[in-house]
Design a protein around this motif. Structure first.
Motif, PDB file in Angstrom:
ATOM      1  N   LYS A   9       4.615 -11.265   8.619  1.00 38.53           N
ATOM      2  CA  LYS A   9       4.246 -12.687   8.004  1.00 38.53           C
ATOM      3  C   LYS A   9       3.036 -12.325   6.969  1.00 38.53           C
ATOM      4  CE  LYS A   9       4.883 -15.043  12.387  1.00 38.53           C
ATOM      5  NZ  LYS A   9       4.477 -15.699  13.583  1.00 38.53           N
ATOM      6  N   PRO A  10       3.768 -12.060   5.821  1.00 36.73           N
ATOM      7  CA  PRO A  10       2.879 -11.372   4.733  1.00 36.73           C
ATOM      8  C   PRO A  10       1.777 -12.542   4.529  1.00 36.73           C
ATOM      9  CG  PRO A  10       4.934 -11.007   4.364  1.00 36.73           C
ATOM     10  CD  PRO A  10       5.090 -11.959   5.400  1.00 36.73           C
ATOM     11  N   GLU A  11       0.703 -12.344   4.064  1.00 43.01           N
ATOM     12  CA  GLU A  11      -0.626 -13.379   3.698  1.00 43.01           C
ATOM     13  C   GLU A  11      -0.410 -13.549   2.020  1.00 43.01           C
ATOM     14  OE1 GLU A  11      -4.186 -11.918   4.812  1.00 43.01           O
ATOM     15  OE2 GLU A  11      -3.762 -11.986   7.090  1.00 43.01           O
ATOM     16  N   GLY A  12       0.492 -14.313   1.732  1.00 44.47           N
ATOM     17  CA  GLY A  12       0.853 -14.373   0.171  1.00 44.47           C
ATOM     18  C   GLY A  12       1.632 -13.344  -0.206  1.00 44.47           C
ATOM     19  N   ARG A  13       1.928 -13.566  -1.880  1.00 46.63           N
ATOM     20  CA  ARG A  13       2.468 -12.610  -2.428  1.00 46.63           C
ATOM     21  C   ARG A  13       1.822 -11.456  -2.973  1.00 46.63           C
ATOM     22  NH1 ARG A  13       6.389 -15.987  -6.619  1.00 46.63           N
ATOM     23  NH2 ARG A  13       7.629 -17.152  -5.031  1.00 46.63           N
ATOM     24  N   VAL A  53      -4.647  -5.566  -2.988  1.00 47.22           N
ATOM     25  CA  VAL A  53      -3.665  -6.740  -3.097  1.00 47.22           C
ATOM     26  C   VAL A  53      -2.345  -6.428  -3.579  1.00 47.22           C
ATOM     27  CG1 VAL A  53      -5.464  -8.430  -3.584  1.00 47.22           C
ATOM     28  CG2 VAL A  53      -4.602  -6.845  -5.457  1.00 47.22           C
ATOM     29  N   THR A  66      -0.893  -1.719   0.804  1.00 51.99           N
ATOM     30  CA  THR A  66       0.097  -1.832   1.842  1.00 51.99           C
ATOM     31  C   THR A  66       1.188  -1.145   1.417  1.00 51.99           C
ATOM     32  OG1 THR A  66      -0.507  -4.078   2.392  1.00 51.99           O
ATOM     33  CG2 THR A  66       1.686  -3.482   3.276  1.00 51.99           C
ATOM     34  N   ARG A 108      10.754 -11.863   2.538  1.00 53.66           N
ATOM     35  CA  ARG A 108       9.645 -12.149   3.722  1.00 53.66           C
ATOM     36  C   ARG A 108       8.363 -12.432   2.621  1.00 53.66           C
ATOM     37  NH1 ARG A 108      10.958 -13.958   7.821  1.00 53.66           N
ATOM     38  NH2 ARG A 108       9.022 -13.763   8.570  1.00 53.66           N
ATOM     39  N   THR A 109       8.337 -11.730   1.334  1.00 54.87           N
ATOM     40  CA  THR A 109       7.335 -11.934   0.464  1.00 54.87           C
ATOM     41  C   THR A 109       7.383 -13.120  -0.335  1.00 54.87           C
ATOM     42  OG1 THR A 109       7.809 -10.281  -0.982  1.00 54.87           O
ATOM     43  CG2 THR A 109       6.309  -9.799   0.816  1.00 54.87           C
TER      44      THR A 109
END
Length: 371
Positions: A48-52, A108, A136, A186-187
Motif C-alpha cells: 500500500k504505497p503512500e503515493g507515487r 522519495v 525504497t 500498485r504505485t
C-alpha cells in the motif's frame, strides 16, 4: 545464409539448439504466470504505497534484465521520471561492475534492481547506499542470494526470480518484467492488475503457437521475418516508446545469438540519421544499366549486406505516424521494407506480442544461419 530445410524441420531445430532458445521463447506465457504467483506470495499485491515516487531508478545486470528495464522505462516514463543507472568498470564481468546513485536521490525515490545472479558486489554496495539515503528498494533476483539478504535486511522488498537460469542457457526478460509491472500497478503508474497479466500470458501462448518451430515458414511470421532479415543489414525504425524497447532487444539478440549486426533509430529522426545507408544498394549492387547483375559471383562480393528497413510501431500518444514517409523514402531508394503490422489489443499486449515475435526471429536466425 539460412538453411531453409533446417528452418522447417522441428526435430533438426531442437538438435541445433543446445542453449534452449526456442524452449525459452515458448515458455514465456508460463514464466509470466509463475512470476506473477511468486511476486504475490512475496507480498507485492499487499503493498500500500503512500503515493507515487518522485522518480524511478533502475539498475540491472544481464541482457534480459536490461530489456525488462527498457520496457519499464517505456511504460512508466509518461507518469514518472525514469533513470537508468549505467554501470562502470574495467570489464563486462558482473563482479567488476559498479553502480552509483545520483546525488539528488533520496527518500522519495524508488530503486529497482534486477539480476539473474544476486552476488554482484556492485549491486550490494548500491543497495547499501540506497538504504543509507532512505530510498525504497525493490529487487528481482534468485532466492537466498547475498543481495537479497541485504535488501531484505534494509527494509526493502526482494522478489524471487521465477526459474533462475542455468549456466549457458537462454534467459527470458519476463521473470524480471512481471514483478516490475505489478509494482508499477500498485504505485498507480500503469494499469497492470492480475487480470491484465493473465491476458498478457494468454497472448504470449497464442503467439508461441503461431511462431513456434512446428509452424511452417509460410504461416509463421517469425520464420518469415528471419528469411527477410537474412543477408541484410536491418535498420530497425521505431515509433512509440515501447517499440524502442523491442528494437533494442532484437539488436542484442541478433548480435549475441546470431552474430549479426543491426541498427536502430526512432522516428522521425531515423529518416535522416540512416539516410546515407539507404543509398548503398544503388551504389554497390547495380551495373551500368542500373539493374542488379544476377549472375555476378556473390561469394566474392565484398559490397556487404544490403540495408532493409524494418518498421516497428506501437501506438503514439498523439496518434501521428511517420509510416507514409518511411514507405516513400524506402521506395525512392529501392530499399526493401518490412512492416510489422500493429497487433490489435491493449498497449501491453501489443508489446508482448512484438517481443515474442522478435525473440523467435533471433532464434531462427541463430539456429538456421550459417557463418
Amino acid at each position: 545464409m539460412l538453411d531453409d530445410l533446417l528452418l522447417d524441420d522441428p526435430t533438426a531445430l531442437a538438435q541445433a539448439d543446445p542453449y534452449g532458445l526456442l524452449p525459452t521463447a515458448a515458455s514465456a506465457g508460463a514464466l509470466v504466470r509463475t512470476a506473477q504467483r511468486l511476486a504475490a506470495e512475496a507480498g507485492l499485491t499487499s503493498l500500500k504505497p503512500e503515493g507515487r515516487p518522485r522518480s524511478i531508478l533502475l539498475a540491472t545486470s544481464g541482457p534480459a534484465a536490461e530489456t525488462a528495464a527498457d520496457v519499464t522505462s517505456a511504460l512508466a516514463a509518461g507518469a514518472c521520471p525514469v533513470l537508468r543507472l549505467a554501470p562502470t568498470g574495467v570489464a563486462a564481468a558482473p563482479g567488476a561492475l559498479r553502480w552509483a546513485l545520483p546525488g539528488w536521490a533520496g527518500p522519495v525515490d524508488l530503486l529497482l534492481i534486477a539480476t539473474p545472479d544476486g552476488s554482484e558486489p556492485g549491486l550490494r554496495l548500491l543497495a547499501e547506499q540506497a538504504y543509507r539515503r532512505g530510498l525504497t528498494v525493490v529487487a528481482v533476483l534468485p532466492r537466498r542470494s547475498a543481495l537479497g539478504e541485504i535488501v531484505d535486511g534494509s527494509r526493502g522488498l526482494p522478489l524471487p526470480l521465477a526459474t533462475p537460469p542455468e549456466p549457458g542457457q537462454a534467459v527470458s526478460p519476463w521473470p524480471f518484467l512481471v514483478p516490475f509491472l505489478g509494482l508499477l500497478d500498485r504505485t498507480g503508474l500503469i494499469g497492470a492488475d492480475e487480470e491484465t497479466i493473465e491476458r498478457l500470458a494468454d497472448r504470449l501462448d497464442t503467439t508461441a503457437e503461431r511462431c513456434g518451430p512446428v509452424s511452417p515458414t509460410g504461416a509463421n511470421p517469425a520464420k518469415s521475418l528471419a528469411v527477410e532479415l537474412d543477408e541484410s543489414l536491418p535498420l530497425l525504425w521505431t515509433e512509440g516508446p515501447a517499440s524502442d524497447a523491442v528494437a533494442r532487444r532484437l539488436v542484442r539478440l541478433l548480435a549475441a545469438r546470431a552474430g549479426r549486426a543491426a541498427l536502430t533509430a526512432a522516428l522521425p529522426e531515423a529518416l535522416t540519421a540512416h539516410a546515407a545507408l539507404l543509398s548503398r544498394p544503388a551504389e554497390t549492387d547495380s551495373g551500368d544499366d542500373g539493374m542488379d547483375d544476377f549472375f555476378r559471383d556473390r561469394v566474392e562480393d565484398t559490397s556487404g549486406p544490403r540495408p532493409r528497413v524494418v518498421l516497428l510501431r506501437t501506438r503514439t500518444a498523439d496518434g501521428l505516424t511517420a509510416a507514409p514517409a518511411v514507405r516513400e523514402l524506402a521506395h525512392a531508394h529501392r530499399v526493401p521494407l518490412t512492416e510489422l503490422a500493429l497487433p490489435e489489443g491493449q498497449d501491453l499486449d501489443v508489446l508482448a506480442e512484438l517481443l515474442a515475435l522478435t525473440e523467435y526471429t533471433a532464434a531462427y536466425l541463430s539456429l538456421a544461419g550459417q557463418s
